[in-house]
Design a protein around this motif. Sequence first.
Motif, PDB file in Angstrom:
ATOM      1  N   THR A 115       0.862  -1.174   0.000  1.00  0.00           N
ATOM      2  CA  THR A 115       0.000   0.000   0.000  1.00  0.00           C
ATOM      3  C   THR A 115       0.901   1.227   0.000  1.00  0.00           C
ATOM      4  N   SER A 116       0.353   2.365  -0.326  1.00  0.00           N
ATOM      5  CA  SER A 116       1.178   3.568  -0.371  1.00  0.00           C
ATOM      6  C   SER A 116       1.266   4.219   1.006  1.00  0.00           C
ATOM      7  N   ILE A 117       2.274   5.058   1.183  1.00  0.00           N
ATOM      8  CA  ILE A 117       2.432   5.780   2.441  1.00  0.00           C
ATOM      9  C   ILE A 117       1.205   6.636   2.726  1.00  0.00           C
ATOM     10  N   MET A 118       0.714   7.354   1.727  1.00  0.00           N
ATOM     11  CA  MET A 118      -0.420   8.243   1.942  1.00  0.00           C
ATOM     12  C   MET A 118      -1.709   7.480   2.194  1.00  0.00           C
ATOM     13  N   GLN A 119      -1.891   6.336   1.531  1.00  0.00           N
ATOM     14  CA  GLN A 119      -3.092   5.543   1.770  1.00  0.00           C
ATOM     15  C   GLN A 119      -3.075   4.958   3.179  1.00  0.00           C
ATOM     16  N   TYR A 120      -1.903   4.476   3.616  1.00  0.00           N
ATOM     17  CA  TYR A 120      -1.797   3.931   4.968  1.00  0.00           C
ATOM     18  C   TYR A 120      -2.056   5.033   5.998  1.00  0.00           C
ATOM     19  N   THR A 121      -1.511   6.233   5.736  1.00  0.00           N
ATOM     20  CA  THR A 121      -1.744   7.372   6.629  1.00  0.00           C
ATOM     21  C   THR A 121      -3.233   7.679   6.715  1.00  0.00           C
ATOM     22  N   MET A 122      -3.899   7.672   5.569  1.00  0.00           N
ATOM     23  CA  MET A 122      -5.339   7.933   5.540  1.00  0.00           C
ATOM     24  C   MET A 122      -6.101   6.884   6.346  1.00  0.00           C
ATOM     25  N   ASP A 123      -5.734   5.621   6.179  1.00  0.00           N
ATOM     26  CA  ASP A 123      -6.407   4.545   6.909  1.00  0.00           C
ATOM     27  C   ASP A 123      -6.240   4.703   8.423  1.00  0.00           C
ATOM     28  N   VAL A 124      -5.016   5.065   8.866  1.00  0.00           N
ATOM     29  CA  VAL A 124      -4.762   5.259  10.292  1.00  0.00           C
ATOM     30  C   VAL A 124      -5.605   6.420  10.821  1.00  0.00           C
ATOM     31  N   ARG A 125      -5.637   7.520  10.077  1.00  0.00           N
ATOM     32  CA  ARG A 125      -6.401   8.691  10.514  1.00  0.00           C
ATOM     33  C   ARG A 125      -7.896   8.414  10.566  1.00  0.00           C
ATOM     34  N   LEU A 126      -8.411   7.718   9.567  1.00  0.00           N
ATOM     35  CA  LEU A 126      -9.837   7.406   9.552  1.00  0.00           C
ATOM     36  C   LEU A 126     -10.209   6.452  10.681  1.00  0.00           C
ATOM     37  N   ASN A 127      -9.325   5.522  11.002  1.00  0.00           N
ATOM     38  CA  ASN A 127      -9.594   4.594  12.100  1.00  0.00           C
ATOM     39  C   ASN A 127      -9.609   5.334  13.436  1.00  0.00           C
ATOM     40  N   MET A 128      -8.677   6.290  13.607  1.00  0.00           N
ATOM     41  CA  MET A 128      -8.683   7.139  14.802  1.00  0.00           C
ATOM     42  C   MET A 128     -10.002   7.898  14.905  1.00  0.00           C
ATOM     43  N   ALA A 129     -10.405   8.500  13.781  1.00  0.00           N
ATOM     44  CA  ALA A 129     -11.642   9.289  13.768  1.00  0.00           C
ATOM     45  C   ALA A 129     -12.852   8.406  14.069  1.00  0.00           C
ATOM     46  N   ARG A 130     -12.879   7.225  13.510  1.00  0.00           N
ATOM     47  CA  ARG A 130     -13.993   6.296  13.729  1.00  0.00           C
ATOM     48  C   ARG A 130     -14.177   6.007  15.217  1.00  0.00           C
ATOM     49  N   GLU A 131     -13.071   5.700  15.920  1.00  0.00           N
ATOM     50  CA  GLU A 131     -13.154   5.399  17.344  1.00  0.00           C
ATOM     51  C   GLU A 131     -13.628   6.613  18.142  1.00  0.00           C
ATOM     52  N   HIS A 162     -13.925  18.965  15.568  1.00  0.00           N
ATOM     53  CA  HIS A 162     -12.731  18.819  16.397  1.00  0.00           C
ATOM     54  C   HIS A 162     -12.089  17.454  16.202  1.00  0.00           C
ATOM     55  N   ILE A 163     -12.908  16.435  16.026  1.00  0.00           N
ATOM     56  CA  ILE A 163     -12.395  15.095  15.766  1.00  0.00           C
ATOM     57  C   ILE A 163     -11.585  15.088  14.475  1.00  0.00           C
ATOM     58  N   ALA A 164     -12.138  15.698  13.442  1.00  0.00           N
ATOM     59  CA  ALA A 164     -11.428  15.757  12.159  1.00  0.00           C
ATOM     60  C   ALA A 164     -10.073  16.424  12.327  1.00  0.00           C
ATOM     61  N   GLU A 165     -10.043  17.540  13.031  1.00  0.00           N
ATOM     62  CA  GLU A 165      -8.787  18.276  13.231  1.00  0.00           C
ATOM     63  C   GLU A 165      -7.800  17.475  14.071  1.00  0.00           C
ATOM     64  N   SER A 166      -8.282  16.807  15.123  1.00  0.00           N
ATOM     65  CA  SER A 166      -7.403  16.054  16.019  1.00  0.00           C
ATOM     66  C   SER A 166      -6.861  14.786  15.376  1.00  0.00           C
ATOM     67  N   CYS A 167      -7.441  14.375  14.254  1.00  0.00           N
ATOM     68  CA  CYS A 167      -6.998  13.172  13.557  1.00  0.00           C
ATOM     69  C   CYS A 167      -6.188  13.497  12.301  1.00  0.00           C
ATOM     70  N   GLY A 168      -5.749  14.738  12.165  1.00  0.00           N
ATOM     71  CA  GLY A 168      -4.837  15.085  11.089  1.00  0.00           C
ATOM     72  C   GLY A 168      -5.473  15.607   9.816  1.00  0.00           C
ATOM     73  N   PHE A 169      -6.754  15.932   9.850  1.00  0.00           N
ATOM     74  CA  PHE A 169      -7.434  16.471   8.663  1.00  0.00           C
ATOM     75  C   PHE A 169      -7.520  17.991   8.795  1.00  0.00           C
ATOM     76  N   ASN A 170      -7.024  18.715   7.807  1.00  0.00           N
ATOM     77  CA  ASN A 170      -7.025  20.175   7.902  1.00  0.00           C
ATOM     78  C   ASN A 170      -8.307  20.807   7.359  1.00  0.00           C
ATOM     79  N   SER A 171      -9.245  19.972   6.904  1.00  0.00           N
ATOM     80  CA  SER A 171     -10.513  20.476   6.372  1.00  0.00           C
ATOM     81  C   SER A 171     -11.633  19.500   6.713  1.00  0.00           C
ATOM     82  N   TYR A 172     -12.699  19.991   7.355  1.00  0.00           N
ATOM     83  CA  TYR A 172     -13.814  19.104   7.671  1.00  0.00           C
ATOM     84  C   TYR A 172     -14.519  18.630   6.406  1.00  0.00           C
ATOM     85  N   THR A 173     -14.569  19.474   5.391  1.00  0.00           N
ATOM     86  CA  THR A 173     -15.201  19.079   4.125  1.00  0.00           C
ATOM     87  C   THR A 173     -14.488  17.877   3.519  1.00  0.00           C
TER      88      THR A 173
END
Length: 273
Positions: free
Chosen positions: A209-225, A236-247
């Motif tokens: 898998t790619s570095i960016m895809q793995y990063t995305m998966d980790v961030r989404l899993n954090m957000a899910r929990e 706030h969850i989006a921001e705390s999980c590494g996303f700079n835009s809620y959209t």
Amino acid sequence: MTADQICQVLTAGFSFHRKPYYFSQSDGVKNYLLRLQTDGRCRAKVNGKLTYIESGDLLLYHPTEPYELKIDNEENKLGEVLVESGDYHIFFSGQWVDEWWNKKKRPTLIKVDLTENLLTLFRQIVLEQRRIANPYPEIPSYYMRILCLEIDRLLSEQPTSTQNGYLAFQIKNYIVENASTLFKLEDVASSVGISVSRAVHLFKEAFDTSIMQYTMDVRLNMARERIIFSPMPLEHIAESCGFNSYTYFHRVFRSKYGMAPREFRTIHREQLL
């Protein structure tokens, strides 16, 4: 049987040597020993011979295994002769430890990444042992068991013992530890001292898998929990999980889980009731 009897930390400490040091126990150390080299280097007996131990080397000794440690004068890159060796060391024993050790064949020497998570476990065990009056002696026992299981996880997650595989494993650790912050591919590659193109290639080769895809998966899993179990607002969850835009977060979350974050929170919280 109490927790500290099941897994008992006998002694734990941190040592930093600036003078030559030698220790030998030919008939074994009598208890289990973990030794993590954090600074400089030394030599220790591994598989019957003295081997150079570098920063990031973790030594595991069975009570019957001969132990020899030698810290010598070393010459650095500037030609200066000095002694420098730092390590955490823990002697421990107990029924749980016997069972843990016997579950699999354990190498004497393991190369590990000196992550803050691993170092914190060693520090915490040392701090607990320094307490003069401790009404909760079972606490270091639990920390010790977590450390042992963390070692098992490190062994299972390392894709290969080759240099390329180790670099890929270091990249993976960097992503997990820094997923909640914004970083670039250049930051990831710099953390292991290689080019971006090589980092991308090694990670893809090791984990498919790619570095960016793995990063995305980790961030989404954090957000899910956090969506399910925390009271934080979704923004706030989006921001705390590494996303700079809620959209953007809203779009990638819906793509992965098939529904918007708010709907996901409502459904899964109802299931917890």
